[in-house]
Write a protein that holds these residues in place. Structure first.
Motif, PDB file in Angstrom:
ATOM      1  N   ASN A  16       0.883  -1.191  -0.148  1.00 42.89           N
ATOM      2  CA  ASN A  16      -0.051   0.002   0.019  1.00 42.89           C
ATOM      3  C   ASN A  16       0.974   1.380  -0.012  1.00 42.89           C
ATOM      4  O   ASN A  16       1.867   1.505   0.681  1.00 42.89           O
ATOM      5  CB  ASN A  16      -0.976  -0.015   1.208  1.00 42.89           C
ATOM      6  CG  ASN A  16      -1.828  -1.135   1.271  1.00 42.89           C
ATOM      7  OD1 ASN A  16      -2.413  -1.515   0.039  1.00 42.89           O
ATOM      8  ND2 ASN A  16      -2.172  -1.647   2.458  1.00 42.89           N
ATOM      9  N   GLN A  55      -8.058   6.008  -5.352  1.00 39.12           N
ATOM     10  CA  GLN A  55      -7.443   4.700  -5.010  1.00 39.12           C
ATOM     11  C   GLN A  55      -7.651   3.899  -6.337  1.00 39.12           C
ATOM     12  O   GLN A  55      -8.691   4.058  -7.024  1.00 39.12           O
ATOM     13  CB  GLN A  55      -8.288   4.119  -3.721  1.00 39.12           C
ATOM     14  CG  GLN A  55      -7.088   2.963  -3.336  1.00 39.12           C
ATOM     15  CD  GLN A  55      -7.683   1.621  -3.562  1.00 39.12           C
ATOM     16  OE1 GLN A  55      -8.758   1.210  -3.516  1.00 39.12           O
ATOM     17  NE2 GLN A  55      -6.748   0.758  -4.070  1.00 39.12           N
ATOM     18  N   ARG A 104      -6.287  -0.222  -7.610  1.00 33.85           N
ATOM     19  CA  ARG A 104      -5.636  -1.269  -7.393  1.00 33.85           C
ATOM     20  C   ARG A 104      -5.000  -2.285  -8.416  1.00 33.85           C
ATOM     21  O   ARG A 104      -5.541  -2.175  -9.433  1.00 33.85           O
ATOM     22  CB  ARG A 104      -6.750  -2.500  -6.838  1.00 33.85           C
ATOM     23  CG  ARG A 104      -6.335  -3.921  -6.082  1.00 33.85           C
ATOM     24  CD  ARG A 104      -7.536  -4.488  -5.692  1.00 33.85           C
ATOM     25  NE  ARG A 104      -7.134  -5.789  -5.346  1.00 33.85           N
ATOM     26  CZ  ARG A 104      -7.265  -6.404  -4.023  1.00 33.85           C
ATOM     27  NH1 ARG A 104      -7.646  -5.622  -3.136  1.00 33.85           N
ATOM     28  NH2 ARG A 104      -6.830  -7.724  -3.867  1.00 33.85           N
ATOM     29  N   ASN A 118      -1.663  -1.187  -4.068  1.00 38.85           N
ATOM     30  CA  ASN A 118      -2.835  -0.265  -3.729  1.00 38.85           C
ATOM     31  C   ASN A 118      -2.225   1.051  -3.623  1.00 38.85           C
ATOM     32  O   ASN A 118      -1.355   1.407  -2.842  1.00 38.85           O
ATOM     33  CB  ASN A 118      -3.414  -0.469  -2.439  1.00 38.85           C
ATOM     34  CG  ASN A 118      -4.367  -1.955  -2.681  1.00 38.85           C
ATOM     35  OD1 ASN A 118      -5.220  -1.898  -3.486  1.00 38.85           O
ATOM     36  ND2 ASN A 118      -4.429  -2.711  -1.516  1.00 38.85           N
ATOM     37  N   ALA A 174     -13.214  -3.349  -4.921  1.00 42.83           N
ATOM     38  CA  ALA A 174     -11.813  -2.530  -4.927  1.00 42.83           C
ATOM     39  C   ALA A 174     -11.937  -1.903  -6.200  1.00 42.83           C
ATOM     40  O   ALA A 174     -12.782  -2.194  -6.941  1.00 42.83           O
ATOM     41  CB  ALA A 174     -10.520  -3.555  -5.048  1.00 42.83           C
TER      42      ALA A 174
END
Lengths: 599, 389
Positions: free
Chosen positions: A9, A61, A63, A77, A242
């Motif tokens: 992350n 965000q 992924r 991420n 996600a």
């Protein structure tokens, strides 16, 4: 589904224009998260205004799936954080959802003020920081000098900084490898009670509130009954998933994961950024650290120029509030400006963004009063009042003392302008904290300044005084007792509410005179003399007057002149109707604006 | 159009839009360098015929005719005679009608003035402007002070018993002494009526262009105000009273024609660019002719009215005009006439606002009347705007 060990992350820290969004685009492309056809420049900045101004307002965000040189496939991420100090709390929450961060520095421009503030936030959150020198392909790039600067200013080892060009794609693979190998995998236990951080939340017309979360311990899936620990409200999860970067449903999210949760929540206020989600049945003992309630610091009155737009303004504010719980508004009336709203913002940029969205997305034509700040007033009776509007300040004899908010400002500037910047800060009642000379063309000046002095066109003055080179970053410090007074402006002995302001006693005379003189220029001559006074309580400290109009008549008015003359008068009357009547005096709206904007 | 007879006598205005030379301050519809043509005279006759039959005005009383310009004194006495007799045949011209012509001193001699008189003119208005050659020069006039005086004497000698003189003051650089001299010399001529205008620089004039270029100082309002107040006082001492913003007369010599404009009476405007007003329909209607003499003639020759525009007034507009024009007059705004036209509360609203908003030294509030002081007269437009808001 990936394992916790193969998850990384990270976020990206960069100054505006240093290429954050472009780099993010390269990472998405390289890992195949989007095809080139889908690629729209700077994919992560969703709002027009973000794309245009090159700043990120809401967290985003994505992924990514990356097959590294070691043969393993990793889930990366990327949490893109807001890029401005007004949102430093959101930034700190986004960063705390990560284990590492890319620090993007323009290889010719070096470290900038905003970058610095966010790097400190990242270091506070124990993040592994990977320096990236961007725009290395430009002829003006000076990687060695900028590396030195990173070490000197930030105190970060820059020997293995990655040289890259987000524009051409140089260094993209090296960055991905560094993310995999230098950033640690998430810690946390899937077996412990659920603890997930609300990184951000927003309102969707169809699905209600969507929360972006980072799971630290435990897991969650459809049907889990969750509790938000700060608000103590419980909801059933409808969907988890996600961002790829579009939302994609998943079975569950567990420790180390970043994704979204939809739980039939109607009110954005129930999902505060930084709050902790836990399992209602199997609750965590303590929430994640760092949660804070955000309070607006800067206030301003917004009035529709066309009074018919009042309802539209109200609707627009309601809609914006749906997606921005840090922004506040309440109805306000002003003798001078009519009906409007007093709005509270986290800072100046936040204010500008909201105003711009109101005008652009809702087509409103607004009049904005001078920004002011919130004051704490201790009364002689011992009460503490928060004053957001100078009009609400109690009479002087009821006040024990007033406190005003201070900020710590960090100004980066070429050495040539240090003198004038120091003068500006002194003039604004600043207290010098530090001056760092990095080189002749890079100096960092630190000052404590009253926020009140910063909201009044400090930034414009800073820019003009430094030919645009200086940059400003600030953080809120605390409230301090100051010798403040309410300055009233009177027109023919009547106080004009919209023009009252709270100022430091030492500056009252100067400000009062400035406003009176400006009003004198802008109020047209009338049938009688108009006296403009600036006063503290009953004491007049400055005055100006508009001489009476002595002649307004046409010499000749015969057959052909009558209708022309009548039309001219009708036009002038219509102009007068747009003026505000203060007692018998007609004051044009521009006079209010100019007085409010004065510096 | 209904053939309704007007209750009160109306006025005829005849515009002669031709000049020897355009004056640099003049914004009227006038064209330098052309003679008054036969074509234009015939067009005027046609227009009278048209209007008379269109509105059924054959038996409508006309008690004033005014020939303005331009320079109507460029007309020959015979053309003038033709126009007046056509008017008399199309309308019911009163025996003692006031018949005025504007005269430029540079265009008349004894013979012409006699001819005008024989044709029916009984009042002349001489564009003297000043009796100071420097001022005349600045104003671009084609005559000297002595020529102006000479034409005045000629007119008297021809038997004109009602002579008006136009004066201009408040010129850039003009001194109070110069104004006083003008008035003193004028007193010796003893005209029956004086129009005293403060110079106003209007768009489309040479003065305006010069002012824009910085070659001419704009009139100073404070000086103009002082001149106006001083002149009003001097003229009053000489036996002229101000009965309108810029007009002074010995008792009984007020311009009957011009009073029509300020009291809302009917008038027909004939000629290029002329405006007409009839209180015929509702709150009144107004129309105006096209500006160019050639287009004006074309229209009438083709059997059309030479209309450029027309408006039918609303109550609010009519009230606005009534206030605007009556405040210019000495009589002021009268409760009786206002209520007759606009209803009972109209005057009360105006007087309440006047009491509230107009400083006391500008206004005279007598029973049933709002009038302006000399100081107020200088603010008439501002006051009209304020009380009709």
């Amino acid at each position: 589904m990936s394992t916790q060990n193969n998850t990384r992350n990270f976020s990206i820290i960069a100054h505006i224009d240093h290429g954050k969004s472009t780099l993010a685009d390269r990472l998405l492309e390289y890992t195949g998260a989007v095809t080139e056809r889908e690629m729209k420049e700077q994919l992560l900045d969703k709002m027009d205004i973000e794309r245009e101004r090159g700043i990120t307002i809401k967290a985003q965000q994505v992924r990514l799936s990356y097959k590294a040189d070691d043969g393993e496939t990793y889930t990366l991420n990327l949490i893109d954080t807001p890029g401005h100090v007004d949102f430093s709390y959101e930034v700190s929450r986004s960063l705390s959802a990560c284990e590492g961060a890319l620090l993007i520095v323009d290889a010719s421009q070096g470290v900038e003020a905003q970058t610095l503030a966010n790097v400190y936030l990242a270091l506070d959150n124990d993040l592994e920081i990977i320096p990236v020198l961007n725009k290395i392909d430009l002829p003006s790039a000076e990687p060695e000098r900028v590396k030195d600067e990173i070490e000197e200013v930030i105190g970060l080892d820059a020997s293995d900084a990655i040289e890259a060009s987000a524009k051409t794609g140089i260094g993209t693979k090296e960055i991905l490898e560094a993310i995999v190998h230098r950033i640690p995998p998430p810690s946390g236990e899937i077996s412990r009670p659920l603890k997930a951080l609300v990184v951000d939340s927003w309102y969707d017309t169809y699905q209600g509130v969507i929360m972006m979360i980072r799971v630290f311990d435990g897991s969650l899936k459809r049907g889990t009954k969750i509790k938000l620990m700060a608000t103590d409200k419980a909801f059933d999860i409808i969907e988890v998933g996600a961002f790829y970067p579009n939302m994609r449903k998943m079975d569950s999210l567990s420790s180390g994961d970043v994704g979204y949760v939809i739980a039939g929540i109607k009110e954005l206020n129930d999902t505060k950024v930084g709050d902790t989600i836990t399992d209602e049945q199997n609750s965590a003992d303590t929430p994640l650290p760092g949660f804070k309630e955000l309070k607006p610091m800067v206030f301003s009155g917004l009035y529709p120029i066309d009074t018919n737009q009042y309802e539209d303004l109200k609707d627009a504010l309601e809609k914006l509030k749906l997606n921005d719980s840090s922004f506040t508004y309440s109805p306000e009336t002003s003798v001078a400006l009519g009906f409007g709203y007093r709005c509270g913002f986290l800072g100046l940029l936040h204010m500008e963004i909201i105003q711009e969205r109101l005008e652009r997305e809702f087509h409103l034509n607004l009049l904005t009063t001078a920004p002011s700040v919130a004051y704490n007033v201790k009364t002689v009776k011992g009460e503490v009042l928060t004053i957001q509007n100078p009009v609400d300040l109690p009479p002087a004899q009821e006040i024990d003392y007033i406190e005003e908010p201070f900020i710590i400002a960090s100004i980066h500037t070429p050495g040539d302008y240090v003198g004038s910047i120091l003068a500006l800060c002194q003039e604004r009642r600043g207290v010098q904290l530090d001056i760092k000379y990095l080189s002749s063309d890079r100096v960092i000046v630190e000052y404590e300044l009253p926020l009140n002095e910063v909201v009044m066109e400090f930034y414009d003055r800073l820019k003009s005084t430094s030919k645009g080179y200086a940059s400003l970053d600030y953080e809120m410090a605390d409230f301090r007792r100051s010798n403040l007074v309410k300055l009233d402006i009177l027109i023919n002995a009547e106080v004009v509410d919209a023009l009252s302001l709270i100022v430091h006693r030492d500056k009252a005379f100067y400000r009062g005179k400035e406003i009176a003189d400006k009003m004198k220029e802008l109020i047209p001559r009338q049938m009688f003399e108009v006296a403009i006074q600036a006063a503290i309580g009953t004491k007049v400290i400055a005055r100006a007057s508009v001489k009476a109009l002595r002649k307004n008549v046409t010499a000749k008015c015969y057959g052909g002149d009558i209708s022309r003359k009548r039309k001219l008068l009708e036009k002038q009357k219509a102009g007068k109707k747009r003026m505000k009547q203060v007692g018998r005096v007609e004051v044009p709206q521009e006079a209010f604006l100019a007085a409010l904007k004065i510096d | 159009m209904s053939k309704k007879r007007l209750n009160t006598p109306m006025g005829l205005y005849i515009h002669i839009p031709f000049c020897l030379k355009k004056c640099p301050y003049c914004a009227f519809n006038s064209y330098a360098g052309s003679e008054v043509s036969e074509r234009y005279i015939s067009a005027l006759e046609k227009e009278m015929e048209w209007l008379s039959s269109l509105f059924g005005l054959e038996s409508c009383a006309v008690d004033s005719i005014y020939l303005g310009g331009g320079t109507p004194s460029m007309l020959s006495a015979s053309d003038l005679g033709r126009l007046l007799s056509t008017a008399a045949s199309m309308f019911k011209l009163d025996k003692d009608a006031e018949v005025t012509i504007e005269v430029n001193p540079a265009t008349v001699n004894s013979e012409k003035l006699k001819g005008f008189r024989e044709a029916g003119i009984n009042r002349i208005s001489i564009g003297v402007q000043s009796l100071n050659d420097n001022k005349l020069n600045l104003l671009g006039r084609l005559h000297s002070a002595s020529e102006a005086i000479e034409s005045f004497r000629l007119a008297r000698n021809c038997g004109y018993k009602n002579i008006s003189v136009d004066l201009m003051t408040g010129l850039p650089g003009e001194t109070l002494r110069e104004l006083k001299n003008d008035l003193k010399e004028l007193e010796q001529l003893s005209p029956d009526h004086i129009s005293l205008y403060l110079l106003n620089i209007e768009k489309g004039t040479d003065f305006f262009d010069k002012q824009e270029k910085g070659e001419l100082a704009p009139p100073n309002e404070d000086i103009q105000r002082d001149f106006f107040l001083r002149a009003s006082q001097i003229l009053q001492e000489d036996g002229y009273f101000r009965y309108e913003t810029s007009n002074y007369a010995r008792p009984g010599f007020e311009s009957r024609h011009n009073l029509k404009y300020w009291t809302g009476a009917d008038y027909l405007g004939l000629g290029a660019g002329a405006h007409s007003y009839l209180a015929e329909t509702g709150w009144g209607m107004r129309w105006w002719n096209c500006l160019l003499p050639s287009s004006y003639c074309d229209a009438l020759e083709a059997g059309r009215l030479p209309l450029e525009g027309c408006e039918i007034l609303s109550r609010e507009e009519a009230l606005s005009e009534a206030v605007l024009t009556s405040l210019r007059t000495r009589g002021g705004l009268e409760e009786i006439s206002l209520e007759k036209r606009f209803g009972e509360s109209a005057f009360k609203t105006l007087i309440t606002r006047a009491k509230e908003l107009v400083p006391k030294d500008l206004i005279l509030l007598e029973a049933g009347k709002i009038a302006l002081t000399d100081r107020g007269a200088l603010m008439a437009d501002e006051i009209a705007m304020t009380i009709t808001r």
